[in-house]
Design an enzyme around this catalytic site. Structure first.
Site, mmCIF file in Angstrom:
data_model
loop_
_atom_site.group_PDB
_atom_site.id
_atom_site.type_symbol
_atom_site.label_atom_id
_atom_site.label_comp_id
_atom_site.label_asym_id
_atom_site.label_seq_id
_atom_site.Cartn_x
_atom_site.Cartn_y
_atom_site.Cartn_z
ATOM 1 N N GLU A 70 -1.081 5.483 13.495
ATOM 2 C CA GLU A 70 -0.746 6.627 12.644
ATOM 3 C C GLU A 70 -0.970 7.935 13.405
ATOM 4 O O GLU A 70 -0.171 8.876 13.293
ATOM 5 C CB GLU A 70 -1.570 6.624 11.360
ATOM 6 C CG GLU A 70 -1.150 7.730 10.403
ATOM 7 C CD GLU A 70 -1.858 7.701 9.063
ATOM 8 O OE1 GLU A 70 -1.438 8.461 8.159
ATOM 9 O OE2 GLU A 70 -2.840 6.929 8.909
ATOM 10 N N LYS A 99 -9.732 7.870 1.917
ATOM 11 C CA LYS A 99 -10.165 6.478 1.737
ATOM 12 C C LYS A 99 -11.606 6.282 2.207
ATOM 13 O O LYS A 99 -12.268 5.325 1.793
ATOM 14 C CB LYS A 99 -9.239 5.526 2.500
ATOM 15 C CG LYS A 99 -7.848 5.353 1.890
ATOM 16 C CD LYS A 99 -7.055 4.316 2.661
ATOM 17 C CE LYS A 99 -5.668 4.097 2.057
ATOM 18 N NZ LYS A 99 -4.749 5.218 2.329
ATOM 19 N N HIS A 139 -9.865 1.696 -0.268
ATOM 20 C CA HIS A 139 -8.408 1.549 -0.226
ATOM 21 C C HIS A 139 -7.929 0.986 -1.554
ATOM 22 O O HIS A 139 -8.187 -0.171 -1.875
ATOM 23 C CB HIS A 139 -8.019 0.634 0.924
ATOM 24 C CG HIS A 139 -6.551 0.576 1.199
ATOM 25 N ND1 HIS A 139 -5.602 1.204 0.402
ATOM 26 C CD2 HIS A 139 -5.851 -0.028 2.202
ATOM 27 C CE1 HIS A 139 -4.407 0.974 0.894
ATOM 28 N NE2 HIS A 139 -4.522 0.239 1.986
ATOM 29 N N PHE A 180 1.710 -3.277 4.003
ATOM 30 C CA PHE A 180 2.083 -4.581 4.539
ATOM 31 C C PHE A 180 3.575 -4.821 4.298
ATOM 32 O O PHE A 180 4.121 -4.419 3.262
ATOM 33 C CB PHE A 180 1.292 -5.693 3.844
ATOM 34 C CG PHE A 180 -0.133 -5.835 4.316
ATOM 35 C CD1 PHE A 180 -0.621 -5.121 5.383
ATOM 36 C CD2 PHE A 180 -0.995 -6.711 3.666
ATOM 37 C CE1 PHE A 180 -1.942 -5.264 5.818
ATOM 38 C CE2 PHE A 180 -2.310 -6.869 4.078
ATOM 39 C CZ PHE A 180 -2.784 -6.144 5.154
ATOM 40 N N CYS A 218 0.803 -1.223 0.000
ATOM 41 C CA CYS A 218 0.000 0.000 0.000
ATOM 42 C C CYS A 218 0.839 1.278 0.000
ATOM 43 O O CYS A 218 0.284 2.374 -0.097
ATOM 44 C CB CYS A 218 -0.947 -0.006 1.194
ATOM 45 S SG CYS A 218 -1.931 -1.507 1.265
ATOM 46 N N HIS A 251 -2.905 7.902 5.896
ATOM 47 C CA HIS A 251 -3.115 6.555 5.349
ATOM 48 C C HIS A 251 -4.518 6.100 5.733
ATOM 49 O O HIS A 251 -5.248 5.589 4.892
ATOM 50 C CB HIS A 251 -2.040 5.604 5.887
ATOM 51 C CG HIS A 251 -2.081 4.262 5.260
ATOM 52 N ND1 HIS A 251 -1.962 4.070 3.896
ATOM 53 C CD2 HIS A 251 -2.239 3.017 5.796
ATOM 54 C CE1 HIS A 251 -2.042 2.774 3.619
ATOM 55 N NE2 HIS A 251 -2.213 2.118 4.756
#
Length: 409
Positions: A310, A331, A336, A395, A162, A299
């Site tokens: 975050e 998002k 996403h 990830f 991502c 994010h």
């Protein structure tokens, strides 16, 4: 040191195709999440996603070429073409050997992979398409874009889950800053709303199983229970300041910082302290006063673990200024987009700087006590945006942050 500016933006997204439709719908709080229409979701835990509607590949590429390209590559070529046309950069207006492509995909042609595997199982190896390999490999979008526009400089495909889109833009930025290129197309593309991908993300408990689109993806809300997939592409045209001004280009903003780090912690879970994300933001801010930042495009995936981490990382980097920042997760509207998330979120950040407006985090009704910043809930905001940061965390522990600012002559 060579300055780098953004002169073109191309977007294919669940809330609009083209930068104007995309931006206007973000500011209006339009939700692109809806029940999946591409396949039967019977038996799947997750039944919602943010699909791109109304996309016609032949509007952007030859019909024969489109037939031989996976959907993610079609998105990439379309976004790149919009960026080029919007910037009025045509062949003859640049040195092809000093024009590069930095365009990644987290997954590549998974839709083609699933379709051709079904052919193999049902009809035998002789029926597998001869275009199977070039359609599925993750670098083909970058290859097709370089061919389409005769960009003969460095052409690479970062793959960092991502964080892919941000890494691609950041590496393109560095190549121009080092003086190796004059221009580049940079961003990410993804088309992974498929039965296999949906099942995989669901079974690792990363995805929301909500039935109502208004409750499907809830960044920073106490009700959040995972993300929902989106698809599309976001591509920026980057140029050296000298190259852009010499041709009289309209400049959206300057890209002035990039930070990339690794958590070195876990294959899917972020470092609980958010140290890697904090380091990425600090690297992007190198040479800048953190109080100059007005907006962070977070994010913000709506996962129970990720959002508080975050938030903590932002507080670590910005201290007391964190409370004065506007932070939002687009998002909540686009879903996403995985490897393309950084591309469209960089576009949103650039447009925020350009238009002095901040898109909201929609459906934020019950803030989590651990997420206590100003997430611009539900309604967009008109404020001066001198500098914006865009975060992408992937990830594998990949973290990438970009810094955009208004151009000062």
């Amino acid at each position: 040191m060579t300055r780098v500016v953004v002169t073109g933006i191309g977007v294919v997204s669940p809330v609009g195709i083209g930068k104007d439709a995309f931006w206007n719908n973000l500011l209006a709080g339009v939700c692109g999440i809806a029940p999946i229409t591409r396949f039967d979701t019977e038996g799947h835990k997750a039944k919602l996603a943010a699909e791109v509607n109304g996309f016609v590949p032949e509007d952007f590429m030859d019909k024969k070429e489109a037939r031989r390209a996976d959907r993610y590559s079609q998105f990439a070529v379309a976004a790149a073409r919009m960026a080029m046309e919007g910037a009025a950069l045509e062949k003859g207006g640049f040195d092809p050997d000093r024009a590069g492509v930095f365009l990644g995909s987290g997954i590549g042609g998974i839709a083609t992979l699933e379709a051709e595997h079904a052919k193999l199982q049902e009809k035998g190896p002789g029926r597998v398409s001869p275009f199977f390999i070039p359609m599925i490999i993750s670098n083909m979008a970058a290859g097709m874009v370089s061919i389409a526009f005769d960009f003969r400089g460095e052409s690479i495909c970062p793959v960092a889950a991502c964080a892919t889109g941000n890494n691609a833009i950041g590496e393109g930025f560095l190549a121009i800053r080092r003086g190796e290129l004059d221009v580049c197309l940079a961003g990410g593309s993804e088309a992974a709303i498929t039965p296999l991908a949906l099942a995989g993300f669901s079974n690792m408990t990363a995805m929301s199983d909500a039935a109502d689109p208004a409750e499907g993806m809830l960044p920073f809300d106490s009700r959040r229970n995972g993300f929902l997939m989106g698809e599309g592409a976001g591509v920026l045209l980057l140029e050296s300041y000298e190259h852009a001004t010499a041709r009289g280009a309209d400049i959206f903003c300057e890209i002035a910082g990039y930070g990339a780090t690794a958590d070195a912690y876990h294959i899917t879970s972020p470092d609980p302290a958010g140290a890697g994300a904090a380091r990425a933001m600090r690297l992007a801010l190198k040479g800048f006063d953190p109080t100059e930042v007005d907006y962070i495009n977070a994010h913000g995936t709506g996962t129970p673990v990720g959002d508080p981490i975050e938030t903590a990382a932002i507080k670590t980097v910005f201290g007391e200024h964190a409370k004065r920042l506007s932070v939002s997760s687009t998002k909540s509207m686009t879903g996403h987009l995985l490897g393309a998330a950084g591309g469209i979120e960089a576009a949103a950040s650039v447009l925020a700087v350009r238009h002095d407006a901040i898109p909201p985090t929609i459906h934020l009704k019950e803030p989590d006590a651990a997420c206590d910043l100003d997430y611009v809930p539900n309604v967009s905001r008109r404020v001066t945006v001198r500098t914006a940061v865009s975060n992408s965390l992937g990830f594998g522990g990949h973290n990438a942050s970009l810094l955009f600012k208004k151009v000062v002559e």
